[in-house]
Enzyme design. Sequence first.
Site, short mmCIF file in Angstrom:
data_model
loop_
_atom_site.label_atom_id
_atom_site.label_comp_id
_atom_site.label_asym_id
_atom_site.label_seq_id
_atom_site.Cartn_x
_atom_site.Cartn_y
_atom_site.Cartn_z
N GLN A 122 49.48 38.89 18.09
CA GLN A 122 49.43 40.25 18.19
C GLN A 122 48.48 40.98 17.08
OE1 GLN A 122 52.86 38.55 19.19
NE2 GLN A 122 51.17 38.23 20.69
N GLY A 135 46.85 35.03 23.39
CA GLY A 135 46.49 33.55 23.83
C GLY A 135 45.75 33.71 23.06
N HIS A 136 45.48 32.82 21.88
CA HIS A 136 44.69 32.19 21.10
C HIS A 136 43.34 31.26 21.09
CE1 HIS A 136 47.55 33.98 18.04
NE2 HIS A 136 47.28 34.29 18.37
N THR A 137 42.15 32.02 21.27
CA THR A 137 40.90 30.69 21.91
C THR A 137 39.97 30.09 20.17
OG1 THR A 137 40.57 32.43 23.06
CG2 THR A 137 39.01 30.51 23.22
N GLY A 163 40.85 31.83 16.44
CA GLY A 163 39.20 31.05 15.77
C GLY A 163 39.44 31.03 14.22
N ASP A 199 44.06 39.83 19.64
CA ASP A 199 42.40 39.06 19.99
C ASP A 199 41.34 40.18 19.23
OD1 ASP A 199 44.45 38.94 22.16
OD2 ASP A 199 43.57 40.62 23.82
N ASN A 222 53.48 35.09 24.47
CA ASN A 222 52.17 36.33 24.99
C ASN A 222 51.48 36.09 24.17
OD1 ASN A 222 54.19 36.58 22.38
ND2 ASN A 222 53.82 39.43 22.08
N VAL A 274 30.16 35.90 14.34
CA VAL A 274 29.14 35.87 15.06
C VAL A 274 28.77 35.29 16.48
CG1 VAL A 274 27.61 36.59 13.26
CG2 VAL A 274 27.82 34.43 13.78
N ARG A 309 39.93 44.40 29.39
CA ARG A 309 40.20 44.91 28.20
C ARG A 309 39.89 46.32 27.99
NH1 ARG A 309 39.05 39.52 24.29
NH2 ARG A 309 41.97 38.50 25.37
N LYS A 335 41.91 35.72 16.31
CA LYS A 335 42.60 35.15 15.34
C LYS A 335 42.61 33.38 15.03
CE LYS A 335 46.41 37.77 16.35
NZ LYS A 335 45.53 38.32 17.85
P1 GDP Z 1 43.43 35.90 19.25
O1 GDP Z 1 44.28 36.41 19.93
O2 GDP Z 1 42.79 36.83 17.94
O3 GDP Z 1 43.29 34.46 18.18
O4 GDP Z 1 42.32 36.32 20.06
P2 GDP Z 1 41.04 35.93 21.42
O5 GDP Z 1 41.43 34.63 21.72
O6 GDP Z 1 42.59 36.55 22.80
O7 GDP Z 1 39.67 37.04 21.80
C1 GDP Z 1 38.79 36.65 20.91
C2 GDP Z 1 38.21 36.14 21.46
O8 GDP Z 1 36.62 36.50 21.32
C3 GDP Z 1 38.11 34.60 22.60
O9 GDP Z 1 37.49 34.81 23.18
C4 GDP Z 1 36.98 34.45 21.27
O10 GDP Z 1 36.58 33.04 21.72
C5 GDP Z 1 36.26 35.06 21.41
N1 GDP Z 1 35.52 35.43 19.55
C6 GDP Z 1 36.10 35.51 18.28
N2 GDP Z 1 34.93 35.91 17.42
C7 GDP Z 1 34.02 36.02 17.90
C8 GDP Z 1 32.82 36.13 17.53
O11 GDP Z 1 32.69 36.53 15.89
N3 GDP Z 1 31.52 36.42 18.52
C9 GDP Z 1 31.92 36.71 19.76
N4 GDP Z 1 30.99 36.59 20.51
N5 GDP Z 1 32.87 36.72 20.32
C10 GDP Z 1 34.05 35.87 19.01
P1 IMO Z 2 47.56 38.10 21.10
O1 IMO Z 2 47.98 36.93 20.00
C1 IMO Z 2 45.90 41.99 22.73
C2 IMO Z 2 50.14 43.63 24.15
C3 IMO Z 2 50.38 43.81 25.74
C4 IMO Z 2 51.15 45.48 25.14
C5 IMO Z 2 51.78 45.02 24.89
C6 IMO Z 2 53.62 44.36 24.76
O2 IMO Z 2 46.46 37.51 21.71
O3 IMO Z 2 46.17 39.28 19.81
P2 IMO Z 2 54.32 41.70 25.32
O4 IMO Z 2 54.34 41.08 26.54
O5 IMO Z 2 54.21 41.57 23.71
O6 IMO Z 2 55.67 42.60 25.29
O7 IMO Z 2 53.29 43.04 26.06
O8 IMO Z 2 51.51 44.43 23.36
N1 IMO Z 2 50.21 42.18 24.09
C7 IMO Z 2 48.54 41.82 23.38
N2 IMO Z 2 48.26 42.18 22.85
N3 IMO Z 2 46.57 40.72 22.74
C8 IMO Z 2 48.17 39.48 22.32
O9 IMO Z 2 48.26 38.92 21.67
C9 IMO Z 2 49.20 40.76 22.91
N4 IMO Z 2 50.19 40.22 23.43
C10 IMO Z 2 51.31 41.22 23.30
O10 IMO Z 2 49.22 44.18 26.09
O11 IMO Z 2 50.40 46.96 25.67
MG MG Z 3 44.81 36.65 22.40
#
Ligand code: GDP
Ligand code: IMO
Ligand code: MG
Length: 442
Positions: free
Chosen positions: A227, A39-41, A17, A12, A37, A427, A315, A15
Site C-alpha cells: 500500500q 498486488g506487486h508487479t 519492481g 501501486d 490486498n 522508465v 485507477r 514497489k
Molecule cells: P506496487 O503495488 O507498488 O508494486 O505497484 P503495481 O505493480 O501495483 O503497479 C505498478 C505498475 O507499473 C506495474 O504494472 C509495473 O510493472 C509498472 N511499472 C513500474 N515501474 C514502472 C515505470 O517506471 N514505468 C512504467 N511504464 N511502468 C512501470
Molecule cells: P499495493 O501494495 C492501491 C486500497 C483499496 C481501498 C483501501 C482499503 O499494490 O500498493 P483494503 O482492501 O486494504 O481494506 O482497502 O485501500 N488499497 C490499495 N490501493 N494499492 C494497494 O496495494 C492497495 N491495497 C489496498 O483500494 O481504497
Molecule cells: Mg499494487
Amino acid sequence: MTVTIVGAQLGDEGKGGVVDLYGDRVDVVARYQGGDNAGHTVVHGDQEYKLSLVPSGAVRGKVGVLGNGCVVNPATLFDEIDSLRERGLDPDVRVAERAHVILPYHRVLDGIEEDAKSDSELDAGTTGRGIGPTYEDKVGRRGIRIGDLLDPDVLRERLEYVVPQKRALAEDVFGVKTGEEFDIASLYEQYRRFGERLAEEGMTVNAGDFLGDRIDADENVMFEGAQGTSIDIDHGIFPYVTSSNPTAGAAATGTGVGPTTIGTGEVIGIVKAYLSRVGTGPLPTELSDDETEEELADQIREKGGEFGTVTGRPRRIGWLDVPMLRHAARVNGFTGLAINHIDVLAGLGSVSVGHAYELDGETLETMPTTTERWADCEPVLREFDGWSEVDWSEVAAEGYAAIPENARTYLEYVSDELDTPIYAVGVGPGREQTVVLETPFE
Ligand code: GDP
Ligand code: IMO
Ligand code: MG
C-alpha cells in the site's frame, strides 16, 4: 543492513519492481503489513509476475518472510506458491507465527460493511480481501493467529468463541443470511489442514528471531511495504484507507526487528511521477474537472496500464501531489527516492504538479489532518515543459544524463522539494528499464 521500501502515495507506485531491482544484493525480503490486498508487479524479460502475498524477492529466488504485522489468507498464499512453482520458481516463504489469519467470514464481512457504508459514501472501495475485519479482530483480541493453526485444540477453542459473534453480526446487525463461511466445523477442518501444510513445509517462524539472526550474520534484509503512506490507517486519508501501517515505523513493529536496526538502514520512498488511485474519497489533483482533463486521464491510464493489479478496476488519475509527498517524507524519513513512470508522461506538451494547496485563503505546503479539509483544498499547480518519447531502454542503459532534460528538471524539482536524493528512476516496467543512481547495499 536493512532497506525499507515504502509507497509514498496511494499504493501501486511500483514497489515490487524496486524490490526486484535491488534484490540481487538481498538475502531475505520481508513484508511487514497488509495481506493479499497488495498486488506487486515484477517484470523480468518476457515474464510478468503479479504477487499478492509472496514477497517480491521470490523472482530472484530470495527467502521471503510474512511478518507478524501481516494478515495472511492461507488459501491465497498456497495458491500463489503453487502457481509460482508451476512457472518454474521455487518460493521459500516463511510466515510469522504471530501473524493473524484471514478467515472466510472476514471476506464476507468486508463486503457487507462496504455495502452498508456506500449509502453515506463512507465505503473505501476495499479490495474485498477481508483485510479490515481481520485487523479489527486482532485489535479486538479475538483474532486467530498462524501459530493457532498448528494447535488444533487452540484453533477449535478460538473458533468456538469468535464465530457465533461473527454470525450474529452478519445476521442480526446487517440482516444477511450466512453460509458455510460461518460454520465452525467446516472452518476447523479447513484451517487445521492449512496448519498441517504450514508445519510440513517448515514455513512458520518467529519473525523477529529469524530476521534478527540473519542481520546479526551480516546478511541484507529488505522490508517490502505494501500500500502507501496516504492510505495508512494513522497517517492517511481516513477513512478511505487500508487497516494497517504501510509507513516505515511499522517495519519494526510488523517484524520484531528493533527500530534502531531499521533506523540505521535506508528507507526508500517509491514515488509514481503522477497519481493513481483505486478506491474512493477525495483527490484534489485528480484529472476529472472537464472533458479535456478526462481525456488526458484516459491517455495516461491506457499508456500506464493503470488498472488494479488485484481487482482490475480502472485507477483514477491525477497530477503529482507534492504536499502529499512532503507529508510522506516527514512520516517515513526517506533516505532516498525511486521515481517511476516518467516514460508514461512522455509526449505531453506540459506536465503539471500540485505544488501546494489553497485553503480558506491560506497556502498550505503539506496535507491537512482531516480528509474533509483535504477535499476542500484547491491545488496550486506548477507547470513543467513536457518531454518527448524516446527509446527508454537505451536511456536506462546510458544512465541519468540520457534522460530528456525537461524530465530531469521535473525529477530534480521533486528531489529538492523533499530534500532527498534520487536513487532510481523508472522508465518502464522491466528490471532493466530503470536508471540506477545509487545502490543502497553498496
Ligand atoms: P506496487 O503495488 O507498488 O508494486 O505497484 P503495481 O505493480 O501495483 O503497479 C505498478 C505498475 O507499473 C506495474 O504494472 C509495473 O510493472 C509498472 N511499472 C513500474 N515501474 C514502472 C515505470 O517506471 N514505468 C512504467 N511504464 N511502468 C512501470
Ligand atoms: P499495493 O501494495 C492501491 C486500497 C483499496 C481501498 C483501501 C482499503 O499494490 O500498493 P483494503 O482492501 O486494504 O481494506 O482497502 O485501500 N488499497 C490499495 N490501493 N494499492 C494497494 O496495494 C492497495 N491495497 C489496498 O483500494 O481504497
Ligand atoms: Mg499494487
